[in-house]
Design a protein around this motif. Structure first.
Motif, PDB file in Angstrom:
ATOM      1  N   UNK A   1       0.884  -1.306   0.096  1.00 43.28           N
ATOM      2  CA  UNK A   1       0.051  -0.055  -0.198  1.00 43.28           C
ATOM      3  C   UNK A   1       0.841   1.236   0.062  1.00 43.28           C
ATOM      4  N   UNK A   2       1.920   1.475   0.780  1.00 48.95           N
ATOM      5  CA  UNK A   2       2.803   2.496   0.760  1.00 48.95           C
ATOM      6  C   UNK A   2       3.371   2.890  -0.589  1.00 48.95           C
ATOM      7  N   UNK A   3       3.708   1.832  -1.108  1.00 49.44           N
ATOM      8  CA  UNK A   3       4.207   1.996  -2.583  1.00 49.44           C
ATOM      9  C   UNK A   3       3.284   2.481  -3.621  1.00 49.44           C
ATOM     10  N   UNK A   4       2.210   1.794  -3.556  1.00 56.80           N
ATOM     11  CA  UNK A   4       1.096   2.227  -4.509  1.00 56.80           C
ATOM     12  C   UNK A   4       0.653   3.650  -4.383  1.00 56.80           C
ATOM     13  N   UNK A   5       0.589   4.067  -2.844  1.00 58.11           N
ATOM     14  CA  UNK A   5       0.128   5.610  -2.910  1.00 58.11           C
ATOM     15  C   UNK A   5       1.341   6.578  -3.324  1.00 58.11           C
ATOM     16  N   UNK A   6       2.695   5.770  -3.179  1.00 59.15           N
ATOM     17  CA  UNK A   6       3.552   6.884  -3.566  1.00 59.15           C
ATOM     18  C   UNK A   6       3.661   7.091  -5.069  1.00 59.15           C
TER      19      UNK A   6
ATOM     20  N   UNK B   1       0.615   9.108  -6.118  1.00 61.06           N
ATOM     21  CA  UNK B   1       0.685  10.621  -6.018  1.00 61.06           C
ATOM     22  C   UNK B   1       1.937  11.310  -7.081  1.00 61.06           C
ATOM     23  N   UNK B   2       2.682  10.344  -7.485  1.00 59.44           N
ATOM     24  CA  UNK B   2       3.780  10.777  -8.384  1.00 59.44           C
ATOM     25  C   UNK B   2       3.106  11.050  -9.564  1.00 59.44           C
ATOM     26  N   UNK B   3       2.474   9.827  -9.980  1.00 59.11           N
ATOM     27  CA  UNK B   3       1.657   9.873 -11.437  1.00 59.11           C
ATOM     28  C   UNK B   3       0.633  10.984 -11.276  1.00 59.11           C
ATOM     29  N   UNK B   4      -0.192  11.275 -10.246  1.00 58.55           N
ATOM     30  CA  UNK B   4      -1.093  12.168 -10.502  1.00 58.55           C
ATOM     31  C   UNK B   4      -0.496  13.767 -10.583  1.00 58.55           C
ATOM     32  N   UNK B   5       0.804  14.033  -9.951  1.00 56.54           N
ATOM     33  CA  UNK B   5       1.373  15.061  -9.959  1.00 56.54           C
ATOM     34  C   UNK B   5       1.988  15.336 -11.389  1.00 56.54           C
ATOM     35  N   UNK B   6       2.522  14.366 -11.815  1.00 58.14           N
ATOM     36  CA  UNK B   6       3.251  14.276 -13.188  1.00 58.14           C
ATOM     37  C   UNK B   6       2.055  14.834 -14.398  1.00 58.14           C
ATOM     38  N   UNK B   7       0.992  14.036 -14.287  1.00 59.58           N
ATOM     39  CA  UNK B   7      -0.320  14.433 -15.242  1.00 59.58           C
ATOM     40  C   UNK B   7      -0.741  15.912 -14.942  1.00 59.58           C
ATOM     41  N   UNK B   8      -0.912  16.186 -13.492  1.00 63.12           N
ATOM     42  CA  UNK B   8      -1.562  17.397 -13.317  1.00 63.12           C
ATOM     43  C   UNK B   8      -0.728  18.556 -13.780  1.00 63.12           C
ATOM     44  N   UNK B   9       0.453  18.492 -13.233  1.00 60.61           N
ATOM     45  CA  UNK B   9       1.328  19.546 -13.751  1.00 60.61           C
ATOM     46  C   UNK B   9       1.876  19.682 -15.130  1.00 60.61           C
ATOM     47  N   UNK B  10       1.829  18.808 -15.857  1.00 59.65           N
ATOM     48  CA  UNK B  10       2.424  18.749 -17.109  1.00 59.65           C
ATOM     49  C   UNK B  10       1.753  19.755 -18.037  1.00 59.65           C
ATOM     50  N   UNK B  11       2.902  20.512 -18.659  1.00 59.41           N
ATOM     51  CA  UNK B  11       2.502  21.620 -19.649  1.00 59.41           C
ATOM     52  C   UNK B  11       2.789  21.477 -21.129  1.00 59.41           C
TER      53      UNK B  11
ATOM     54  N   UNK C   1      -1.684  19.434  -2.585  1.00 62.99           N
ATOM     55  CA  UNK C   1      -1.584  19.805  -1.072  1.00 62.99           C
ATOM     56  C   UNK C   1      -2.394  18.762  -0.360  1.00 62.99           C
ATOM     57  N   UNK C   2      -3.370  18.743  -0.739  1.00 58.57           N
ATOM     58  CA  UNK C   2      -4.413  17.723  -0.082  1.00 58.57           C
ATOM     59  C   UNK C   2      -3.730  16.178  -0.032  1.00 58.57           C
ATOM     60  N   UNK C   3      -3.320  15.886  -1.204  1.00 53.72           N
ATOM     61  CA  UNK C   3      -2.715  14.506  -1.182  1.00 53.72           C
ATOM     62  C   UNK C   3      -1.428  14.566  -0.083  1.00 53.72           C
ATOM     63  N   UNK C   4      -0.578  15.440  -0.401  1.00 55.52           N
ATOM     64  CA  UNK C   4       0.579  15.529   0.744  1.00 55.52           C
ATOM     65  C   UNK C   4      -0.158  15.467   2.258  1.00 55.52           C
ATOM     66  N   UNK C   5      -1.006  15.999   2.621  1.00 57.57           N
ATOM     67  CA  UNK C   5      -1.439  16.151   3.727  1.00 57.57           C
ATOM     68  C   UNK C   5      -1.744  14.888   4.250  1.00 57.57           C
ATOM     69  N   UNK C   6      -2.697  14.217   3.663  1.00 53.33           N
ATOM     70  CA  UNK C   6      -3.619  13.091   3.871  1.00 53.33           C
ATOM     71  C   UNK C   6      -2.345  11.907   3.860  1.00 53.33           C
ATOM     72  N   UNK C   7      -1.825  11.790   2.769  1.00 52.28           N
ATOM     73  CA  UNK C   7      -0.796  10.609   2.651  1.00 52.28           C
ATOM     74  C   UNK C   7       0.522  10.689   2.437  1.00 52.28           C
ATOM     75  N   UNK C   8       1.022  11.723   3.447  1.00 51.47           N
ATOM     76  CA  UNK C   8       2.499  12.202   3.395  1.00 51.47           C
ATOM     77  C   UNK C   8       3.257  10.774   3.896  1.00 51.47           C
ATOM     78  N   UNK C   9       2.797  10.169   5.010  1.00 52.68           N
ATOM     79  CA  UNK C   9       3.636   9.301   5.716  1.00 52.68           C
ATOM     80  C   UNK C   9       3.659   7.963   4.659  1.00 52.68           C
ATOM     81  N   UNK C  10       2.448   7.759   3.960  1.00 53.14           N
ATOM     82  CA  UNK C  10       2.771   6.553   2.810  1.00 53.14           C
ATOM     83  C   UNK C  10       3.531   6.904   1.822  1.00 53.14           C
ATOM     84  N   UNK C  11       3.579   8.396   1.534  1.00 53.81           N
ATOM     85  CA  UNK C  11       4.431   8.742   0.348  1.00 53.81           C
ATOM     86  C   UNK C  11       5.964   8.479   0.732  1.00 53.81           C
ATOM     87  N   UNK C  12       6.386   8.886   1.633  1.00 51.31           N
ATOM     88  CA  UNK C  12       7.762   8.863   2.269  1.00 51.31           C
ATOM     89  C   UNK C  12       8.008   7.555   2.397  1.00 51.31           C
TER      90      UNK C  12
END
Length: 278
Positions: free
Chosen positions: A194-199, A202-212, A257-268
């Protein structure tokens, strides 16, 4: 003397952290504050951090503009689909790399790592030519397929490292009890990772969300464009809508921001554990 040295080191560390926090946080604070100002107030000299004429006008204009609302819908839709597809395909590929030995395995792993080392901007023209050839230009499929190519290598590497940490004896125990490999994967390995999946998610969502860059190049109409491109469109030929740009940037930052607030421990935990190779 030892106590004084420890105190000096601690003071230096805290001082460095405070300076780093201010350096990293002030632009975000400035963006947030300016989103509640008018364009005229933003250019006042000397600039003021706290506005006297607090206004939600920029946010109201964005939410009342169907095109700008569509930018957010497009970004959410594309990012969520890319996350789901990346996780599903990445999990299946990582399971194969972790649990099976087959011809060409090392070569494929090398290719996956090499893809990560290629700067995405160098692939822009080949991708554009391919998308036009497949008649996918200005469609959701164009961006989804492109983002999949950019995020899948990372997902495969991370999840392979995570699955390698889980003993193969668990798989054997499932098969002894009559379960299939499919059951072992989705009932044992995936919940344990689960921690790996969350990590990875989150990485995939950020890449897709921020890509310009690809979002701008592979689309031509506003009903297909995403938030980063929408922010850029607020830069007119003769004037910039700075307060709307700031407001849209704030709204675009909220999901991350919300993802990091709620899933920070899983991400790390996922970042550190998935990087370990047994």
């Amino acid at each position: 003397m030892i106590g004084k040295k420890r105190l000096s080191v601690r003071i230096f560390i805290y001082f460095s952290l405070i300076i780093g926090t201010i350096w990293a946080g002030f632009p975000v604070l400035w963006m947030f504050v300016n989103s509640f100002k008018s364009n005229a107030e933003i250019f006042e000299l000397p600039p003021r951090l706290i506005t006297e004429n607090f206004s939600l006008g920029a946010y109201v204009k964005i939410l009342k503009n169907p095109e700008q609302v569509r930018f957010f819908i497009n970004s959410y839709l594309i990012a969520v689909i890319v996350v789901l597809l990346t996780l599903f395909i990445g999990i299946m590929a990582a399971y194969a790399f972790s649990r099976f030995d087959f011809r060409g395995k090392n070569l494929i792993n090398t290719v996956i790592v090499s893809v990560q080392a290629v700067p995405p901007i160098t692939l822009l023209i080949p991708y554009l030519s391919l998308i036009v050839l497949l008649k996918l230009y200005n469609t959701y499929f164009a961006l989804i397929l492109t983002y999949l190519v950019l995020t899948l290598p990372y997902c495969c590497m991370m999840m392979t490292g995570y699955f390698n940490m889980i003993p193969k004896e668990l798989d054997e125990a499932v098969r002894i009890d009559g379960g299939s490999r499919f059951v072992g994967l989705w009932k044992i390995l995936v919940p344990s990772s689960l921690p790996g999946l969350v990590s990875v998610g989150m990485y995939t969502f950020m890449q897709s969300w921020n890509e310009y860059l690809f979002a701008l190049t592979l689309t031509k109409t506003n009903n297909m464009r995403t938030v980063p491109v929408g922010i850029n469109l607020l830069m007119g030929q003769h004037a910039y809508e700075w307060n709307q740009m700031m407001a849209m940037s704030v709204m675009g930052s909220i999901p991350i921001l919300l993802m990091f607030l709620f899933f920070q421990q899983y991400f790390i935990a996922g970042m550190t554990a998935g990087a370990v190779k047994n």
